[in-house]
Every structure is written in structure tokens, then in C-alpha cells.
Scaffold this motif. Sequence first.
Motif, PDB file in Angstrom:
ATOM      1  N   LEU A  17      22.379  18.407  84.524  1.00  0.00           N
ATOM      2  CA  LEU A  17      23.000  19.493  85.267  1.00  0.00           C
ATOM      3  C   LEU A  17      24.344  19.653  84.419  1.00  0.00           C
ATOM      4  O   LEU A  17      24.774  20.850  84.515  1.00  0.00           O
ATOM      5  CB  LEU A  17      23.546  18.482  86.408  1.00  0.00           C
ATOM      6  N   THR A  18      24.905  18.647  83.539  1.00  0.00           N
ATOM      7  CA  THR A  18      26.200  19.141  82.732  1.00  0.00           C
ATOM      8  C   THR A  18      25.675  20.241  81.634  1.00  0.00           C
ATOM      9  O   THR A  18      26.513  21.171  81.629  1.00  0.00           O
ATOM     10  CB  THR A  18      26.481  17.616  81.762  1.00  0.00           C
ATOM     11  N   LEU A  19      24.619  20.066  81.009  1.00  0.00           N
ATOM     12  CA  LEU A  19      24.055  20.937  80.086  1.00  0.00           C
ATOM     13  C   LEU A  19      23.739  22.438  80.745  1.00  0.00           C
ATOM     14  O   LEU A  19      24.029  23.427  80.075  1.00  0.00           O
ATOM     15  CB  LEU A  19      22.879  20.402  79.406  1.00  0.00           C
ATOM     16  N   SER A  20      23.315  22.266  82.138  1.00  0.00           N
ATOM     17  CA  SER A  20      23.114  23.659  82.706  1.00  0.00           C
ATOM     18  C   SER A  20      24.324  24.562  82.825  1.00  0.00           C
ATOM     19  O   SER A  20      24.486  25.620  82.805  1.00  0.00           O
ATOM     20  CB  SER A  20      22.277  23.434  84.040  1.00  0.00           C
ATOM     21  N   TRP A  21      25.349  23.320  83.228  1.00  0.00           N
ATOM     22  CA  TRP A  21      26.608  24.082  83.701  1.00  0.00           C
ATOM     23  C   TRP A  21      27.498  24.609  82.280  1.00  0.00           C
ATOM     24  O   TRP A  21      28.152  25.625  82.089  1.00  0.00           O
ATOM     25  CB  TRP A  21      27.492  23.195  84.358  1.00  0.00           C
ATOM     26  N   LEU A  22      27.055  24.017  81.218  1.00  0.00           N
ATOM     27  CA  LEU A  22      27.662  24.350  79.752  1.00  0.00           C
ATOM     28  C   LEU A  22      27.032  25.524  79.464  1.00  0.00           C
ATOM     29  O   LEU A  22      27.724  26.620  79.099  1.00  0.00           O
ATOM     30  CB  LEU A  22      27.365  23.420  78.844  1.00  0.00           C
ATOM     31  N   ALA A  23      25.606  25.902  79.766  1.00  0.00           N
ATOM     32  CA  ALA A  23      25.215  27.013  79.568  1.00  0.00           C
ATOM     33  C   ALA A  23      25.610  28.282  80.457  1.00  0.00           C
ATOM     34  O   ALA A  23      25.907  29.289  79.839  1.00  0.00           O
ATOM     35  CB  ALA A  23      23.601  27.087  79.727  1.00  0.00           C
ATOM     36  N   ALA A  24      25.883  27.845  81.551  1.00  0.00           N
ATOM     37  CA  ALA A  24      26.553  28.885  82.606  1.00  0.00           C
ATOM     38  C   ALA A  24      27.949  29.343  81.961  1.00  0.00           C
ATOM     39  O   ALA A  24      28.171  30.456  82.025  1.00  0.00           O
ATOM     40  CB  ALA A  24      26.715  28.331  84.029  1.00  0.00           C
ATOM     41  N   PRO A  80      13.486  24.884  78.871  1.00  0.00           N
ATOM     42  CA  PRO A  80      12.755  26.247  78.687  1.00  0.00           C
ATOM     43  C   PRO A  80      13.556  27.311  79.294  1.00  0.00           C
ATOM     44  O   PRO A  80      13.481  28.442  78.960  1.00  0.00           O
ATOM     45  CB  PRO A  80      11.476  25.886  79.151  1.00  0.00           C
ATOM     46  N   VAL A  81      14.144  26.982  80.577  1.00  0.00           N
ATOM     47  CA  VAL A  81      14.821  27.852  81.398  1.00  0.00           C
ATOM     48  C   VAL A  81      15.927  28.401  80.714  1.00  0.00           C
ATOM     49  O   VAL A  81      16.328  29.549  80.539  1.00  0.00           O
ATOM     50  CB  VAL A  81      15.038  27.230  82.857  1.00  0.00           C
ATOM     51  N   LEU A  82      16.881  27.449  80.290  1.00  0.00           N
ATOM     52  CA  LEU A  82      17.983  27.871  79.543  1.00  0.00           C
ATOM     53  C   LEU A  82      17.759  28.724  78.261  1.00  0.00           C
ATOM     54  O   LEU A  82      18.353  29.748  77.953  1.00  0.00           O
ATOM     55  CB  LEU A  82      18.866  26.777  79.246  1.00  0.00           C
ATOM     56  N   LEU A  83      16.492  28.403  77.575  1.00  0.00           N
ATOM     57  CA  LEU A  83      16.029  29.184  76.447  1.00  0.00           C
ATOM     58  C   LEU A  83      16.056  30.700  76.655  1.00  0.00           C
ATOM     59  O   LEU A  83      16.322  31.758  75.810  1.00  0.00           O
ATOM     60  CB  LEU A  83      15.092  28.629  75.702  1.00  0.00           C
ATOM     61  N   TRP A 141      21.432  23.944  70.104  1.00  0.00           N
ATOM     62  CA  TRP A 141      22.065  22.831  70.351  1.00  0.00           C
ATOM     63  C   TRP A 141      21.862  22.136  71.868  1.00  0.00           C
ATOM     64  O   TRP A 141      21.761  21.168  71.887  1.00  0.00           O
ATOM     65  CB  TRP A 141      23.772  23.482  70.469  1.00  0.00           C
ATOM     66  N   LEU A 142      21.259  23.017  72.551  1.00  0.00           N
ATOM     67  CA  LEU A 142      21.154  22.327  73.989  1.00  0.00           C
ATOM     68  C   LEU A 142      19.959  21.893  73.955  1.00  0.00           C
ATOM     69  O   LEU A 142      19.502  20.512  74.410  1.00  0.00           O
ATOM     70  CB  LEU A 142      21.070  23.511  75.001  1.00  0.00           C
ATOM     71  N   TRP A 143      18.942  22.294  73.116  1.00  0.00           N
ATOM     72  CA  TRP A 143      17.316  21.788  73.043  1.00  0.00           C
ATOM     73  C   TRP A 143      17.594  20.254  72.451  1.00  0.00           C
ATOM     74  O   TRP A 143      16.888  19.546  72.880  1.00  0.00           O
ATOM     75  CB  TRP A 143      16.610  22.965  72.210  1.00  0.00           C
ATOM     76  N   ARG A 144      18.650  20.009  71.489  1.00  0.00           N
ATOM     77  CA  ARG A 144      18.592  18.941  70.874  1.00  0.00           C
ATOM     78  C   ARG A 144      19.432  17.841  71.495  1.00  0.00           C
ATOM     79  O   ARG A 144      19.330  16.703  71.045  1.00  0.00           O
ATOM     80  CB  ARG A 144      19.319  19.116  69.216  1.00  0.00           C
ATOM     81  N   ARG A 145      19.916  17.927  72.603  1.00  0.00           N
ATOM     82  CA  ARG A 145      20.852  17.189  73.481  1.00  0.00           C
ATOM     83  C   ARG A 145      19.832  16.263  74.163  1.00  0.00           C
ATOM     84  O   ARG A 145      19.064  16.675  75.060  1.00  0.00           O
ATOM     85  CB  ARG A 145      21.636  17.628  74.203  1.00  0.00           C
ATOM     86  N   PRO A 146      19.661  14.909  73.994  1.00  0.00           N
ATOM     87  CA  PRO A 146      18.963  14.147  74.880  1.00  0.00           C
ATOM     88  C   PRO A 146      19.461  14.015  76.141  1.00  0.00           C
ATOM     89  O   PRO A 146      20.572  14.058  76.376  1.00  0.00           O
ATOM     90  CB  PRO A 146      18.962  12.575  73.769  1.00  0.00           C
ATOM     91  N   VAL A 147      18.527  13.877  77.021  1.00  0.00           N
ATOM     92  CA  VAL A 147      18.832  13.745  78.414  1.00  0.00           C
ATOM     93  C   VAL A 147      18.650  12.399  79.195  1.00  0.00           C
ATOM     94  O   VAL A 147      17.611  11.837  78.983  1.00  0.00           O
ATOM     95  CB  VAL A 147      17.724  14.723  79.219  1.00  0.00           C
TER      96      VAL A 147
END
Length: 555
Positions: A17-24, A80-83, A141-147
Motif C-alpha cells: 500500500l505504501t509503494l502504491s501511494w508513492l507511485a501515485a 506489474p500494475v505500477l509498471l 526502484w519500486l520493483w526492487r523493494r521487498p514487500v
Amino acid sequence: MKRSEFQAAPVKHWSALTLSWLAALWMGLLANWPLWQRMLTLPELAGAKGWGFIALFAGMVIALHGALLSLLAWPRLFKPVLLLCLLSAAAAAHFMGAYGTVMDPTMMVNVLQTDAKETRDLLSLRLLASLLLLGLLPALWLWRRPVAPQSWAKRLGLNLAGFVGGLALMVGLAMSSYADLASTMRNYPALRYMINPLASFWSLGVVAVESHKAPAGPPAVVAADAHWQPADPKARPRLLVLMVGETARSANFSLNGYARPTNPRLAGLDVLSFRQVSACGTSTAASLPCMFSHLGRSAYLDHGADQENLLDALQRAGLAVLWLDNQSGCKGLCDRVPHAHATQAAGATPLPPGLCEGGECLDMALLHDLDTRLQSLDAQRRQRGVVLVMHPMGSHGPAYFKRSPEGQKPFQPECRSNALQQCPREQVVNAYDNSIVYADSVLAETIGWLERQKGFDVSLLYMSDHGESLGENNLYLHGVPYAVAPKEQTQVPWIVWLPETSAQRYGVDSACLRRQLDKPLSHDWLSHTVLGLAEVRSAIYRPEWDLMHACRKAP
């Protein structure tokens, strides 16, 4: 030293959720730079108050994207959605910023119908830079962040909280400045199609829904009663060339008052150029099917269902019809009539060297071996009449310099790039005007070919599908929503060549036609004018939309 001191630092895990909001946040602030640039030019948003509203609107955009991405913030789905979102936003930002386009449904149709040649003309280093900086780097950058692992129930709860919180924030910001928001959206409706990347996905969804609504099977029959009814059955058959487009704007035709001599050859021929002609749309995908419909723009936009067109009516009446293309296709108009591409040789004679290179032809290729194409049509139909439709490349951008050969470029220096905003505007205009001069030459050569067809009464109609912006108000190319499109994109040339011998055969008073040069016309008139010239009778024919009707002499 203790063993524990050599242990690696713990890996930081991130919430999906944090990464999704960072992308937004990234897309809302940076990938929407064309939107913020556009809003800064609005007179209503000048000054500190305007800056405050733009900041508030940016918060709304971030909140909306954050809310929607929250619903997709599942560990195996969201990356994949964020990409996809980041790369789409980066590409859209480039095209909106470079050419002033918006991502409305019409533009998405254009994107879906773009062929490899048109795509190649749009590639540039600026597009690559946009994809890299706005899309690929943040995506990597987002792809490399472990979830961080979370239970299904906890993830669902957090995602719903993110969605509801985002919507609440967006609504709260909207209500805090509702009057300014409503006024801005009402006065500048195209802004909603610049919200990136949501506008692209929304418009793509609209196109998909509209396509799904279309009934399966063949198009609805139009003009089932169409029949050929000549005024004089013993007269010679008629041969009409209908040249359609491409991307020519009326303002740059010297026949219509432009200061530059862009129509040097047509000016020496007995042609009529109508100066007040409105297009049906601002793109080929919108205009071309509308031009060949009998409905007129208003009814065409409302009809919804797939229908036959003018070419079907002509063929049903027993005439010979041929569509020759040097573009990306006929948008389905020619599917049921004989058709060919300029790159396809008509006979044994090969195309002259230099006319076609890299899979793309100059428009003079449409005239190559045209006698052979004419003779290949059904003989019985030819005796009734022939309608030959040519769809040239014309002035299709952004690579205007490719639309004219090296020996026919009177206006120099010209922009030799497809990144139009990087060229001085006068060089962009030079390249575009050179393409108009070449189109003038193609039309003149076509008229010369018609004059040699002694077995026919001949005529020619030339009409562009839409216009073009050349940097006015920082707009380039075309495709702006029709309601707010500048006249450069909606005002098109309509040229008629009707030699006196044919005018007499058709019973048309040429002097009367000349008095109509400043009459307000539109694409609505094209199909009915062609039906009249081809002597095809049908209930769909509307004489009030036939350019020749008012000037026909009583028998």
C-alpha cells in the motif's frame, strides 16, 4: 569482536500500500507536468489564488490515483500494475507535453489504429528520455523493494482503508474549492483528459465498451434502393476521382487567401476552392467514416450502430468503385469494395526508384500505372461509371519533411525532426507548407491523367479529413476534442475540378458554383455531392447537401 557484529543489517520490507501511494505521488506530481503547465496558462488561475487551486487540484489527482491503486495493492499484482501505469503515464506525458494532445477516447482510437510507419515517425530521444526518467527508473526502484508479508485479511483491510481514505481526501479537497473546480472544468473540459494516466485508461475503457456494443455480423444495410439513373443513357460514363485528405488545413492554401504560393499548379487550372468548410472531426479515425456517411455529423455521432457507407451505395448501384490507399488504411470503409495500397504494383511495371523507400511511398505513387488499375475494374460497371477514391499521405505529421521530395521544397529551412517543439516555428511551417505544395503537384498530375481519359466525362473532388495545428497556442498535430478544437484543426479545403465539358454533361452552371465559394459547408455535403455526380438515386440522397444541386440547370 562479537559474531553478531558481522551480521548483515536487516532488510527493510515495504508495504504494498505504501509503494502504491508513492507511485501515485510520483505520477500525480511529475507525470502530470503537462496538466500543471496548461493550468498555469489559464487566465482564471493567474496569481496566488490560482497557484493555490492548482496545488489543491494536484492533491485531488494524487488522492484519486492513490485510492484506485489501493484496491490493486496485492503483493503479486501491484508491481506489474505500477509498471504499466508508470510507463503509460510517461508516454502520455511526452505526447501531451510535446504536441498539446489530450488522452480522450478519440485519441485512444488513433493510438489503436496507428500503424508501424506512423509509430516510427513519433519516436524521438525526448520520448525515450520521458519513458526512462518518468517511467522506467521509478518502476525499477519500486520493483526492487521487498514487500512485507501480511495476512490476506489484514491486506484487504488496509487496501480498503487506503481506498476509502483516498476518496475521502479527494472529495474533501474538491468541496473545499467547489466553485473554482466546477467553473474550471466547465470552461476547460479537455483538462479532465489530461489527468495522467487515469485519462488514458478511462478512454481506453470507453473505446472497449463502445466496441463491445457494436452488434456482431455485417454492418446495417444503407441505401438498399440505390440504383443508377443517368439523365442520358447514351452519354459517356462518368469518372470521378475523390481524393480524401490528409491533414490539410484550409488556412495554408493560397487558393483560400494564404500569402504563400502553396498552390502554384492548381492556381493555373480551372479549379474551384471552397473556403468555409468544417470537418466532421479532428482525426482521421473520427472524420473519415463520418465523411462517407449519409447521416451528417450530428446524426452520425448519435447513430452508434455499424452501417454501410457511400462506397457500398455506389457499388450497389452498379458502378465501379476502387479505393487506393497510401495511408494506414480506410478505417473499414473499403472492406466491401475493391481496394489496393500504393505499394502494390498494378501490373508488371515496377514503381519508379525513389518513389517508395522504407515501406513508405510519396503520394505520386498513387498515380503509378493508374490506367492498368482502371482497366482491371469490371467492364460492365465501368460502362456505368467509375468512382476512384485516393487516400494520400498528404501532410501527415509530425515528420512533415518526409511528405515532399527533395526537389520540391521551395520553403527553407524546414524542420527535419519529428520533435516539432524543438524546431523554430517558422521551420515547422516551412516543412508543412512544402507538403502542401507537393499535394498541389499530386492533384495537378491527377487532373492531367483525367484529361487523358477520353472515354469518360471526368471530374475531381479533393477534401481533407481534418486540419492541423502548427504551434499556435503551443498545440501541434491534431486530435483536440472537437468542442474546444481550434479552427486550424477543423477548417479544411474542398477543391472541385469540373471541366466545362463535364459541367455541361452534368447540367451544372459553373458560374453559379463560383458564387458559392464562401458558402458555409461541411463534411456533411460530401456523400450527397458524390451521389449526385455519380447519378445514383436513393432515398438517402439529400439534395440540400449536394453542392451541385442548386446550380443544376433545369432540363
